[in-house]
Scaffold this active site. Structure first.
Site, PDB file in Angstrom:
ATOM      1  N   HIS A 186      -4.269  -4.046   7.841  1.00  0.00           N
ATOM      2  CA  HIS A 186      -3.682  -3.386   9.013  1.00  0.00           C
ATOM      3  C   HIS A 186      -2.279  -3.910   9.355  1.00  0.00           C
ATOM      4  O   HIS A 186      -1.535  -3.236  10.069  1.00  0.00           O
ATOM      5  CB  HIS A 186      -4.552  -3.634  10.251  1.00  0.00           C
ATOM      6  N   GLU A 229      -8.374  -6.774   8.174  1.00  0.00           N
ATOM      7  CA  GLU A 229      -7.386  -7.003   9.237  1.00  0.00           C
ATOM      8  C   GLU A 229      -5.987  -7.220   8.656  1.00  0.00           C
ATOM      9  O   GLU A 229      -5.001  -6.742   9.217  1.00  0.00           O
ATOM     10  CB  GLU A 229      -7.789  -8.187  10.118  1.00  0.00           C
ATOM     11  N   GLU A 258      -8.392   3.343  10.266  1.00  0.00           N
ATOM     12  CA  GLU A 258      -9.589   2.551  10.013  1.00  0.00           C
ATOM     13  C   GLU A 258     -10.196   2.840   8.642  1.00  0.00           C
ATOM     14  O   GLU A 258     -10.700   1.942   7.981  1.00  0.00           O
ATOM     15  CB  GLU A 258     -10.627   2.792  11.112  1.00  0.00           C
TER      16      GLU A 258
HETATM   17 ZN    ZN Z   1      -9.669  -1.810  11.479  1.00  0.00          ZN
END
Ligand code: ZN
Ligand code: NAG
Ligand code: NAG
Ligand code: NAG
Length: 970
Positions: free
Chosen positions: A391, A388, A410
């Site tokens: 990201h 996370e 992703e």
């Molecule tokens: Zn992700």
């Protein structure tokens, strides 16, 4: 988003069945959201929208047509600049409607870029309050312009738009403000603005929280809900005075006010940077937090009061700072916000969600308690935080323009999560584990003819459910695998240089995936690294072959001649590939290799066949390729080379790198499934395990043998298989018994701790009496004194499962009681999976009934619980009957949000291997055609295909396997 339906290998262990099977690892991630319902609407487009009461002047028909509002994508006429959004979630049921609701108001400032008399803005399941103009919205002009009047306004349910028609054109380059007032339901559906509920000291507490990705921000307020529609958001939350309000940015003002006689606090947050709607978050809760500073960044961990008081947030808090700093160095870019909040939610659909500045997690993915959590739980927390936080830059600061490029977002986070976790926990060797966790896992899926390329065309991804479908193993795990390969052949140094210029160039903006290739290519050239690529090739040329065509190659090496060739690897050699590829299913394959322990010079396999004389061997020499499995391909050798590799494994397996030992096993089993080699060669690869103590080869073998268990655990071969595995695992069991001084110590190494679990699990399931006695003694001691659990957290899943399998109703009821009173979700999860290990059908049937009662099993856990039961050979037929009997109910009640139909269908049917079961499956498909299968539609097809393949495999292999086992079982 973090991986959804995540069964950690050592956490989700069930019964006699191991891990997750090869083909059954079609792990569609459990992102179903409310698309099921949207789909239902779509099959009856003539059904009148339920919003007629609030629409004003809607066109008579809602039949799909060429009108803009019947399309799913926004037109290119308007661009949002900023929003002013106020939301007031009610944490108690509304007296008149009997619903939990929220009310809100929004003003969006947008710029007209092309003249138009139409405003389309996303809105889903919101009821609007009419303005003074009698319409669902009002419009004002900025910069002194006066806007045209609204003539019609209505809601398009199917395409999820608020439609506003004007009596004249908006002018290009003018700015306008659209005002709306609305009410929505704060439902327990895990999407948009939703409610999560938990009990604390006998009191039910409601959390109002959000999950916007991919298309549910429009369920919280009307917005231009596409990732490229970046804007600034000024958020205000209204909430009870004794609750905390959080959003992406830091609080800038709070004041106590009274609205309609209700005392509330109004909390304002700083304006966000330019960002996408899917990354917004608003949360009102009774939580507390712990925090610290990491440089200039404030880090906080929020959770239930009791969880924070018990110190369960400490581990997450301690690793977040280092991981954040690691990524700042890795990306050469500072963390873009002032704060980083992370919050654990009792009800959460995916694993975690990277909302900018306010990351949401399942409790199991964030909270750690050494008294309850295993090392696998700890690893999951570190890696998911890594994912996370990665990201925050890659995805949030720089965002892909449209969902068709989701795989890059992703896949990237799924790759670098290991790097972040490795920096926080360098002793774990976690970077190697990507091979088991992602590469092997997705090899199984990507070897099917029904797989799909990483990259989709923008126009093919339109509807919300098409977007949701992209959150699958291909996007996450194949994405991660090919990026790891890219980084490996370019070298990490070149890779991060390209990455850094990419992030700095496109900060606060949007990209397409080839922008990253452009920047990596520039880094290659700037660092004089063109020799890392094939001659006259660019990054694009190599990557196109991995990104634009599905599947991956098996590289066959003949070490007697030095010749090699590549072929699209298909698990079922009879399957028909009807998806064309402009590259004819050939790849540019980076070949790394060694000869009997000596590393050779890497080269590229660019054509279907090639020869490299360096690969030729003499005498006892053997060749081994794809070192550490950095390449996304399988390798097959000639018989002589296999014989020499097997011999090397027997004499001294440590000469072969540990990841490649795992790979030899995984390749052999899969090549056998695909009929490239004999099944007996795959079994031969497991013979040396008697002397193996490392985790990765064992885990790889057990993952693959899982398929043998599925196929044989209801047949006469089961006894032979058990006897063979028992013989293989006995030395490992003894090894750990010694290492842990009769199970009183915890092994030092992270992966040693994992393999200890394998040793215990397999020893107990194959009936080694020292093991069964041990676990029963532990469990009995715990039953006698529930306040004092003597079982180490690492071993709990396995011990609970074995003890419940061997026990009766008392063992089960104790487990259930402990499940219900568990104070940490990781402990509850271990019990929940172990309760499925019971061997008495009535206990399993009772447990199945519990899964549809949300007060007993949370909705988010219903699917996985049923699948756990189906993993148990006794539970399998019960789960199948249960699913068939309740299909319509499950489909309608659990259609939205939490229920992953594809996991359910694949999980319950993965053992199917008889004609009779195939017929039942086909009947099930027929019987429920009128109900539908929603996100499980593909899974029904896959299950039929898999059952047919299993029937065939059994026919072809049963006798040989039996013969082999008779020969090698003790
Ligand atoms: Zn992700
Ligand atoms: C949001 O806040 C920023 C900064 O205070 C301001 O410039 C902007 O106009 C606000 N947006 C709206 C729609 O009020
Ligand atoms: C929205 O309106 C519909 C139709 O009147 C009603 O059934 C629903 O309960 C309303 N939702 C909320 C949250 O008020
Ligand atoms: C609002 O009221 C609560 C208690 O009613 C108090 O604790 C809090 O400090 C007040 N907040 C502000 C901003 O005045």
């Amino acid at each position: 988003m973090g991986k959804g339906f995540f069964i950690s290998k050592t956490v989700g262990v069930v019964g006699i069945v191991l891990g997750v099977g090869a083909v059954s690892t079609i792990i569609a991630l459990s992102v179903v959201y409310s698309q099921e319902k949207a789909k239902n609407l779509e099959v009856s487009p003539t059904k009148p929208p339920t919003t007629t009461t609030t629409s004003t002047g809607a066109p008579a028909t809602t039949e799909p047509s060429n009108e803009q509002w019947h399309k799913y994508r926004l037109p290119d006429t308007l661009l949002p600049e900023s929003y002013e959004v106020t939301l007031w979630p009610r944490l108690e049921k509304d007296a008149t409607s009997g619903l939990y609701i929220f009310t809100g108001g929004s003003e969006v400032t947008f710029r007209c870029v092309k003249e138009t008399d139409l405003i389309l803005i996303h809105s889903n399941k919101l009821n609007f309050t009419k303005g003074a103009n009698g319409h669902l919205a009002t419009l004002t002009g900025l910069d002194g312009s006066s806007p045209p009047a609204i003539t019609q306004s209505w809601l398009e349910v199917r395409t999820q738009f608020l439609v506003v028609k004007l009596d004249g054109n908006l002018k290009a380059d003018q700015r306008y403000v659209l005002h709306t007032q609305f009410t929505g339901e704060l439902a327990d559906d895990l999407g948009g603005f939703y409610r999560s509920v938990y009990m604390e000291d006998g009191v039910e507490k409601v959390v109002a929280t959000t999950q916007m990705q991919p298309t549910d921000a429009r369920k919280a307020f009307p917005c231009f809900d596409e990732p490229a529609m970046k804007a600034i958001f000024n958020i205000t939350l209204i909430h009870p005075r004794d609750r905390v309000a959080l959003s992406n940015m830091e609080e800038i003002a709070a004041k106590n006010i009274t609205i309609d006689g209700i005392e509330v606090t109004e909390t304002k947050f700083a304006p966000t940077p330019r960002m996408s709607t899917y990354l917004l978050a608003f949360i009102v809760s009774d939580y507390t937090s712990i925090g610290m500073m990491a440089g200039d960044v404030q880090i906080r961990i929020f959770a239930r009061r009791k969880a924070i008081a018990a110190g369960q947030g400490e581990y997450a808090l301690n690793v977040t700072g280092p991981i954040l700093k690691y990524f700042e160095r890795y990306y050469s870019a500072p963390y873009p916000l002032k704060k980083s909040d992370q919050i654990a939610l009792p009800d959460f659909n995916a694993g975690a969600m990277e909302n900018w500045g306010l990351i949401t997690y399942r409790e199991t993915a964030l909270l750690y308690d050494p008294a309850f959590s295993s090392n696998a739980n700890k690893e999951r927390i570190a890696t998911i935080i890594g994912h996370e936080l990665a990201h925050m830059w890659f995805g949030n600061l720089v965002t892909l323009k449209w969902w068709n490029d989701l795989w890059l977002n992703e896949g990237f986070a799924s790759y670098v999560e290991y790097l972040g976790a490795d920096d926080a926990e360098p002793s774990w060797g976690v970077k190697d584990l990507i091979v088991l966790g992602d590469v092997h896992r997705v090899f199984a899926v990507d070897a099917l003819a029904s797989s799909h390329p990483l990259s989709s065309k923008e126009e093919e991804i339109q509807r919300p459910e098409q977007i949701s479908e992209l959150f699958d193993a291909i996007s996450y795990s194949k994405g991660a695998s090919v990026l790891r390969m890219l980084s490996s052949f370019l070298t990490e140094e070149v890779f991060v240089q390209g990455l850094s210029t990419y992030l700095n160039t496109f900060a606060y903006n949007n990209t397409v995936y080839t922008d990253l290739w452009d920047h990596l290519q520039a880094a290659v050239e700037k660092t004089g690294s063109t020799n890392k690529l094939p001659p006259n090739s660019r990054v694009h040329d190599v990557m196109n072959r991995w990104v634009l065509q599905m599947g991956f190659p098996v590289v066959s090496i003949d070490a007697t001649t030095g010749s090699l060739s590549q072929q699209h690897f298909l698990l079922d050699p009879d399957s028909v590939v009807d998806r064309p590829s402009e590259f004819n299913y050939e790849w540019f394959v980076p070949i790394t290799w060694q000869k009997s322990g000596t590393q050779g010079t890497a080269f590229w396999l660019l054509d279907k066949t090639a020869t490299n004389n360096d690969l030729k061997v003499t005498g006892d020499q053997w060749v081994l390729a794809n070192l550490n499995v950095t390449g996304f391909y399988r390798v097959k050798y000639d018989d002589a080379n296999y014989a020499k590799l097997l011999n090397q494994l027997t004499i001294d397996h440590t000469v072969i790198p540990v990841i490649n030992r795992a790979q030899l096993i995984d390749d052999a089993f899969n090549l056998a499934r695909a009929k490239h080699v004999l099944t007996t060669l795959a079994l031969d690869m497991t013979k040396y395990l008697k002397a193996e103590t490392e985790y990765m080869p064992w885990e790889s073998a057990l993952d693959n043998l899982d398929f043998f268990y599925l196929m044989f655990d209801r047949s006469e071969i089961y006894g032979l298989l058990q006897a063979y595995i028992k013989g293989q695992v006995e030395p490992l069991f003894n090894y750990y018994q010694t290492m842990t001084e009769m199970w009183t110590k915890v092994p030092d190494g992270h992966t040693d701790q994992y393999n200890q679990v394998n040793a215990l699990r397999m020893a107990c399931s194959t009936g080694i009496s020292a093991c069964t006695q041990l676990v029963q003694t532990w469990y009995k001691a715990w039953m006698a004194n529930p306040a004092n659990n003597p079982i180490h957290p690492n071993l709990r899943s396995t011990v609970y499962c074995s003890a419940i399998a061997a026990g009766g109703v008392q063992e089960w009821d104790h487990g259930w009681k402990m499940f219900q009173s568990a104070t940490i979700a990781t402990e509850a999860d271990k019990l929940r999976s172990s309760l499925a290990c019971a061997s008495q059908p009535w206990l399993l049937n009772r447990y199945l009934e519990y899964t549809l009662n949300a007060t007993l099993i949370r909705k988010q856990d219903a699917t996985s619980t049923i699948v756990y039961i189906a993993n148990n050979v006794v539970g399998q037929p019960l789960a199948w009957d249960f699913m068939r009997a309740n299909w319509a109910y499950i489909f309608n009640e659990y259609g939205g949000g939490s229920f992953s139909f594809s996991n359910l269908i694949n999980g319950v049917t993965k053992r199917f291997s008889t004609e009779f079961e195939l017929q039942q499956l086909q009947q099930f498909k027929k019987d429920n055609a009128h109900v539908g299968f929603g996100s499980g539609t593909l899974a029904v097809e896959q299950s039929i295909e898999r059952t047919q393949a299993n029937i065939k495999w059994l026919k072809e292999n049963k006798d040989n396997v039996e013969k082999w086992l008779k020969q090698f079982s003790p």
